[in-house]
Design a protein around this motif. Structure first.
Motif, PDB file in Angstrom:
ATOM      1  N   SER A 154       0.830  -1.204   0.000  1.00  0.00           N
ATOM      2  CA  SER A 154       0.000   0.000   0.000  1.00  0.00           C
ATOM      3  C   SER A 154       0.867   1.258   0.000  1.00  0.00           C
ATOM      4  N   MET A 155       2.027   1.195   0.671  1.00  0.00           N
ATOM      5  CA  MET A 155       2.936   2.345   0.666  1.00  0.00           C
ATOM      6  C   MET A 155       3.495   2.569  -0.738  1.00  0.00           C
ATOM      7  N   ARG A 156       3.846   1.500  -1.400  1.00  0.00           N
ATOM      8  CA  ARG A 156       4.379   1.593  -2.766  1.00  0.00           C
ATOM      9  C   ARG A 156       3.316   2.146  -3.702  1.00  0.00           C
ATOM     10  N   ARG A 157       2.074   1.694  -3.538  1.00  0.00           N
ATOM     11  CA  ARG A 157       0.967   2.165  -4.382  1.00  0.00           C
ATOM     12  C   ARG A 157       0.724   3.657  -4.165  1.00  0.00           C
TER      13      ARG A 157
END
Length: 76
Positions: free
Chosen positions: A5-8
């Motif tokens: 989710s952080m990468r997204r």
């Protein structure tokens, strides 16, 4: 937050910044970098146009608001 989710979120923000940068380039950055080219185009486009004739309402084309007023000069 998990790694996915952080990468997204980082990719989403990066994509948004890229889109904004892509939109801003031709509007703001390109004219600043190529000012001589844009000045030549303006000179060609305005050739033969007499601004005094097309100015609405008999208004002055442009005057320096901070300059000396011509009609206020008086010789003593």
């Amino acid at each position: 937050m998990s790694g996915t989710s952080m990468r997204r979120m980082v990719l989403g923000i990066g994509a948004f910044a890229a889109v904004v940068g892509g939109v801003m380039y031709p509007i703001f950055i390109a004219p600043l970098l190529h000012s001589q080219e844009y000045q030549k185009m303006q000179k060609q486009n305005r050739e033969g146009i007499k601004q005094d004739e097309i100015q609405p309402g008999g208004m002055v084309v442009w005057s320096n608001p901070f300059g000396e007023k011509k009609d206020q000069k008086k010789d003593s």
